[in-house]
Enzyme design. Structure first.
Site, PDB file in Angstrom:
ATOM      1  N   GLU A 100      -3.581   0.199  -6.061  1.00 32.10           N
ATOM      2  CA  GLU A 100      -3.891   1.488  -6.678  1.00 32.10           C
ATOM      3  C   GLU A 100      -5.166   2.115  -6.149  1.00 32.10           C
ATOM      4  O   GLU A 100      -5.396   3.308  -6.349  1.00 32.10           O
ATOM      5  CB  GLU A 100      -4.003   1.312  -8.199  1.00 32.10           C
TER       6      GLU A 100
ATOM      7  N   GLU B 120      -7.879  -5.854   4.293  1.00 31.52           N
ATOM      8  CA  GLU B 120      -8.170  -6.167   2.884  1.00 31.52           C
ATOM      9  C   GLU B 120      -7.714  -7.578   2.528  1.00 31.52           C
ATOM     10  O   GLU B 120      -8.448  -8.355   1.912  1.00 31.52           O
ATOM     11  CB  GLU B 120      -7.475  -5.157   1.970  1.00 31.52           C
TER      12      GLU B 120
ATOM     13  N   GLY C 162       1.766  -2.445   4.854  1.00 32.76           N
ATOM     14  CA  GLY C 162       0.868  -1.326   5.127  1.00 32.76           C
ATOM     15  C   GLY C 162       0.410  -1.374   6.569  1.00 32.76           C
ATOM     16  O   GLY C 162       1.059  -1.966   7.431  1.00 32.76           O
ATOM     17  N   GLY C 163      -0.751  -0.778   6.826  1.00 34.56           N
ATOM     18  CA  GLY C 163      -1.296  -0.733   8.169  1.00 34.56           C
ATOM     19  C   GLY C 163      -2.381  -1.763   8.391  1.00 34.56           C
ATOM     20  O   GLY C 163      -2.512  -2.750   7.649  1.00 34.56           O
ATOM     21  N   ASP C 164      -3.198  -1.529   9.426  1.00 33.12           N
ATOM     22  CA  ASP C 164      -4.269  -2.467   9.753  1.00 33.12           C
ATOM     23  C   ASP C 164      -5.316  -2.543   8.643  1.00 33.12           C
ATOM     24  O   ASP C 164      -5.927  -3.591   8.429  1.00 33.12           O
ATOM     25  CB  ASP C 164      -4.940  -2.048  11.062  1.00 33.12           C
TER      26      ASP C 164
ATOM     27  N   GLY D  95     -11.204  -0.223  12.329  1.00 33.90           N
ATOM     28  CA  GLY D  95     -10.917   1.029  11.641  1.00 33.90           C
ATOM     29  C   GLY D  95     -11.874   1.383  10.534  1.00 33.90           C
ATOM     30  O   GLY D  95     -11.702   2.414   9.873  1.00 33.90           O
ATOM     31  N   GLU D  96     -12.906   0.584  10.295  1.00 36.34           N
ATOM     32  CA  GLU D  96     -13.916   0.868   9.276  1.00 36.34           C
ATOM     33  C   GLU D  96     -15.269   1.060   9.944  1.00 36.34           C
ATOM     34  O   GLU D  96     -15.583   0.415  10.942  1.00 36.34           O
ATOM     35  CB  GLU D  96     -13.996  -0.267   8.250  1.00 36.34           C
TER      36      GLU D  96
ATOM     37  N   ASN E  10       0.858  -1.183   0.000  1.00 33.48           N
ATOM     38  CA  ASN E  10       0.000   0.000   0.000  1.00 33.48           C
ATOM     39  C   ASN E  10       0.900   1.242   0.000  1.00 33.48           C
ATOM     40  O   ASN E  10       1.541   1.540   1.015  1.00 33.48           O
ATOM     41  CB  ASN E  10      -0.905   0.001   1.233  1.00 33.48           C
TER      42      ASN E  10
ATOM     43  N   GLY F 163       1.966   1.346   8.716  1.00 37.80           N
ATOM     44  CA  GLY F 163       0.777   2.158   8.896  1.00 37.80           C
ATOM     45  C   GLY F 163       0.916   3.127  10.042  1.00 37.80           C
ATOM     46  O   GLY F 163       2.018   3.414  10.519  1.00 37.80           O
TER      47      GLY F 163
END
Length: 608
Positions: free
Chosen positions: A242, A273, A266-268, A574-575, A209, A310
């Site tokens: 992307e 994903e 990347g992060g969490d 986080g979502e 990411n 992240g």
């Protein structure tokens, strides 16, 4: 003591005489070099010692024993080796015991190996990255000792070295010997032992990411991770994402059978994903309906590696003990495996998301909901939204129903954190499997007759954690005793209280105090739970409605400074979830990570 075998001379007396003459001249040159290097005559011959079966430690497996995981057949190459070699221009005794899967070396001033002392260094075979033959022409020494040797031979062991605060570092040690045959024997034996480590990955799919955290994901991978993968002969296929859900969509489309694992840089959010892509792909291939809350999900065959890049890296910190990229890369290289629970979140028989760390309603839900509208602020938006939410001090009314996790052998307040080789996770999984087998054969009824508990009231926050949710700001996490693979989640209910008391509760996350030692905090270990908010039309009074919109609004209810509003949102790793009414079920050890877990004592390390 067995000396390395001498080569057989060719036929013919003349040729044999010439060979013996050359051998005598070589030995004389070695003795001269030895006297220059070691005038006291302490070196002695470099030998290989192969202990007999009777000399093995009690209980140790013979290398020829088929029960030994490192047995190499009838070759005899896996027999214990012991030599006197040179390390950093110091004479050292070096031993390799395949039965214990351990390489050790210690200083030996005399020709005999002697017993290892307190300064002995050791490295498990499982933590050796690779072994290489060393080119002596590329070595430079301040002393002229080695230039006086006829032709030294060397091999280098690349290994894991423990550092402070659960960090791992790539280290290397070079062993020197004047015999080519002896050098090759060590190389062959070590390489054959490493080939037996079948858990190590050979081909990985890597998602990077480039936008997460501080936008350093690609740079971190190229500088800290890629060299280690190359050293370990791991081939990779790299995909730079992307757009959002790029990794998830790719995992649904690619042929993942050719990979040994998936790595996310990347992060969490990036890890989430990859998790959704792998779990979703596995259920699709197995024909499992993910929208069915009672469906038994199939574990994913591929392990997930996390390279932290992240803003918080909560999952990495809770599973490894640090958010250091080199440490995570080394966990992947040595092929560690750590099973982890996953919670499925449903609403009206529709899968909303999977969760591995935090499900937060109220305080944490309001923070993530408000911060999403302030992405232009960067990472500081979390601090700003956190302060704003704390001053608003909203509480929410609803009903929580949960099924206690009676199969677990731990409790949320036993102060026994999850560590590498966790006994609680292992025993809880065995008891859960036994419970499921009894249900399968109809020996006992389970969920239909099990007693669900119901808690109603007004809550400042409702949190469910599958792990400790530790991070650098909160080293103990939201639930310090939560376990990664015990098939349960810690449900934390924070009832309505004053701002001051709530602040005391939040401060406990940053120190060693018991964060559940408050009258307004309840914690339960559960297998399932449901939450239903109180309908907005049942709210009474106009003051509460106005309190939702005004920062720091005070209300007349007791305790003071607590404003009840209609509903909050769920923060799922986080979502933001669209529906406040949810049904959650924990799936025991659904995925595996390239991680060992947090080691109990990180200060114990193989030295130098």
């Amino acid at each position: 003591m067995l000396a390395p075998a001498e080569p057989t001379p060719p036929e013919g007396a003349c040729q044999a005489f010439k060979r013996r003459g050359r051998g005598r001249r070589r030995r004389r040159r070695r003795r001269r070099c030895s006297r220059r290097r070691d005038p006291a005559g302490l070196q002695g011959p470099l030998t290989v010692q192969r202990p007999s079966a009777s000399a093995r430690p009690p209980g140790a497996l013979s290398p020829a024993d088929p029960a030994a995981p490192w047995a190499l057949g009838a070759m005899g190459a896996a027999e214990p080796l012991r030599s006197v070699l040179w390390v950093k221009q110091q004479r050292c005794a070096v031993s390799l015991d395949p039965a214990r899967a351990l390489l050790r070396w210690w200083r030996s001033p005399g020709p005999e190996a002697g017993a290892p002392g307190a300064d002995a260094c050791s490295v498990p075979i499982s933590e050796i990255i690779t072994v290489e033959e060393t080119d002596i022409n590329g070595k430079h020494y301040t002393s002229g000792k080695w230039q006086k040797m006829e032709k030294p031979y060397a091999f280098t062991v690349h290994r894991v070295r423990r550092a402070r605060r659960h960090r791992w570092r790539w280290a290397q040690v070079t062993f020197w010997c004047p015999e080519e045959q002896l050098c090759h024997l060590w190389l062959q034996t070590l390489r054959e032992l490493l080939e037996k480590l079948t858990s190590r990955p050979k081909h990985l799919l890597v998602f990077i990411n480039p936008f997460g955290g501080k936008g350093q994901g690609k740079r971190i991978y190229e500088r800290k991770v890629a060299p280690l993968f190359t050293l370990a002969s791991i081939t990779t296929e790299i995909i730079v994402t992307e757009h959002a859900n790029h990794a998830k969509e790719s995992l649904y489309e690619l042929n993942i059978d050719k990979y040994d694992g998936v790595v996310c840089v990347g992060g969490d959010g990036m890890f989430s994903e990859v998790l959704h892509g792998l779990v979703g792909r596995t259920q699709r291939d197995a024909g499992v309906d993910q929208d069915q809350p009672r469906a038994a999900l199939v574990p994913s065959p591929l392990r997930i590696g996390i390279i932290p890049a992240g803003s918080t890296d909560c999952v990495c910190y809770s599973t490894v003990g640090t958010n250091d990229a080199e440490t995570s890369a080394l966990h992947i290289v040595v092929g560690d495996s750590l099973a982890m629970d996953v919670s499925s979140v449903h609403h009206n028989s529709t899968l909303l998301r999977y969760s591995v760390s935090l499900l937060g309603y109220g305080f944490y839900g309001d923070i993530i909901k408000d911060s999403e509208r302030k992405r232009w602020m960067g990472l500081v938006r979390y601090d700003f939204s956190g302060l704003k939410t704390f001053l608003s001090h909203h509480c929410y009314e609803g009903t929580v129903s949960f099924l206690p996790a009676q199969h677990t052998v731990g409790s949320p307040r036993d102060r026994k954190p999850c560590r590498a080789g966790c006994f609680v996770c292992r025993q809880s999984k065995q008891q859960l499997e036994a419970e499921q087998r009894r249900s399968l054969y109809g020996l006992e009824s389970t969920e239909e007759v099990e007693e669900w508990k119901v808690v109603c009231g007004q809550f400042l926050a409702i949190n469910a954690t599958n792990m400790s949710c530790a991070c650098p700001r909160s080293p103990q996490g939201l639930s310090p005793a939560a376990h990664l693979g015990d098939g349960s989640s810690d449900l934390i209910l924070i009832r309505k209280c004053s701002r001051f008391n709530f602040l005391r509760f939040l401060v406990r996350h940053t120190n060693q105090g018991d964060q559940f030692d408050f009258t307004f905090v309840e914690v339960y270990r559960v297998k399932k739970f449901q939450f239903v908010p109180k309908p907005a039309e049942d709210e009474d009074g106009s003051v509460r409605g106005r309190g939702k919109k005004r920062l720091g609004q005070l209300c007349s209810d007791r305790p003071p400074c607590c404003c009840a509003v209609s509903s909050s949102a769920w923060n799922c790793d986080g979502e933001v979830l669209s529906s406040p009414a949810i049904e959650v079920r924990v799936h025991c050890q659904l995925v595996r990570l390239f991680a060992r877990g947090i080691e109990e004592n990180s200060k114990q390390e193989s030295q130098r």
